[in-house]
Design an enzyme around this catalytic site. Structure first.
Site, PDB file in Angstrom:
ATOM      1  CG  ASP A  16      -1.679   1.223   1.453  1.00 29.04           C
ATOM      2  OD1 ASP A  16      -2.407   1.615   0.519  1.00 29.04           O
ATOM      3  OD2 ASP A  16      -1.582   1.823   2.536  1.00 29.04           O
ATOM      4  CG  LEU A  17       1.490   3.716  -3.024  1.00 26.66           C
ATOM      5  CD1 LEU A  17       1.127   4.585  -4.233  1.00 26.66           C
ATOM      6  CD2 LEU A  17       2.996   3.509  -2.971  1.00 26.66           C
ATOM      7  CG  ASP A  18      -2.114   7.422   0.130  1.00 29.06           C
ATOM      8  OD1 ASP A  18      -1.049   7.824  -0.363  1.00 29.06           O
ATOM      9  OD2 ASP A  18      -3.237   7.598  -0.396  1.00 29.06           O
ATOM     10  CG  ASP A 188      -2.354   2.142   6.573  1.00 25.40           C
ATOM     11  OD1 ASP A 188      -3.158   2.899   7.143  1.00 25.40           O
ATOM     12  OD2 ASP A 188      -2.339   1.985   5.341  1.00 25.40           O
TER      13      ASP A 188
END
Length: 238
Positions: A16-18, A188
């Site tokens: 995941d990025l954000d 996250d």
């Protein structure tokens, strides 16, 4: 690092990025403020606008097209289009205004500060196995220096429904030409990242930066294979 399930050997990792590779909250807060400021100054018709006015247009678009939430960029673009239309602009003005607002948005959306520790960790991991980014958002890895670490980037809307739907997880496995259970996904969010990955057949790693208690989190119905508190812990797994 905590282990909740036996982990099998894996040959690739997806991320995941954000809020996994960087803190996204201040980026979004700044972006929304700057976009609203831009809109207010764009034309006197928008001078009184507040965040609640923009929200009304977003909700109107969502009601007209319930699946638009899978593509947050298209959702934002259509909301801007509706805003200009509702305020009586002509077709040419609508296209120009929508384009300028989206340019403003994308500029601020990608003013991301990536921690040096993230760069170091991804660089080390990328030397050992292919890495892939899977995001529901619209950050551009190339704009914040993350692109060199990834074989490719998958984005909701363009590449399928948003997580936790299996579309992008399955597509990542197909493009990597790997059995899906030989991929470890890191994220996250206990719903979109952990539950989504597990239900798709991947192994899952929850990055718990805020030191939450897994057993007290209502959003998570499935436990990950691994829980970590910082990204650098992943190096110990390879």
């Amino acid at each position: 690092m905590r282990f909740y399930r036996p982990i099998a050997p894996f040959a690739a990792m997806t991320f995941d990025l954000d809020d996994t590779l960087y803190d996204n909250h201040p980026v979004i807060d700044k972006t929304e403020k700057e976009v609203l400021c831009f809109i207010r100054q764009y034309d006197a018709k928008f001078g009184h606008f507040g965040h609640e006015d923009l929200y009304i247009y977003r909700q109107a678009v969502l009601e007209q097209e319930p699946d638009i939430y899978h593509d947050v960029t298209s959702w934002r673009r259509q909301s801007a289009e509706l805003m200009f239309t509702h305020q009586g602009f002509n077709d040419e003005e609508i296209v120009r205004g929508m384009s300028e607002i989206m340019s403003c948005f994308m500029y601020w959306r990608n003013q991301i500060t990536v921690p040096e520790s993230t760069h170091k960790t991804l660089s080390t991991l990328a030397e050992k196995m292919p890495l892939v980014a899977i995001t529901n958002g619209n950050a551009e890895p190339a704009a914040c220096g993350l692109a060199p670490y990834f074989e490719f980037v998958l984005k909701a809307g363009i590449d399928g429904r948003s997580k936790p739907y299996p579309d992008m997880y399955q597509l990542a496995a197909e493009r990597l030409n790997l059995p899906i259970n030989q991929i470890l996904h890191v994220g996250d969010n206990l719903n979109t990242d952990v539950e989504g990955a597990l239900c798709s057949g991947m192994q899952a790693c929850w990055i718990n930066i805020e030191n939450k208690n897994l057993m007290q989190e209502s959003e998570g119905r499935l436990v990950p294979h691994i829980e970590i508190s910082d990204l650098a812990s992943l190096v110990a797994l390879i």
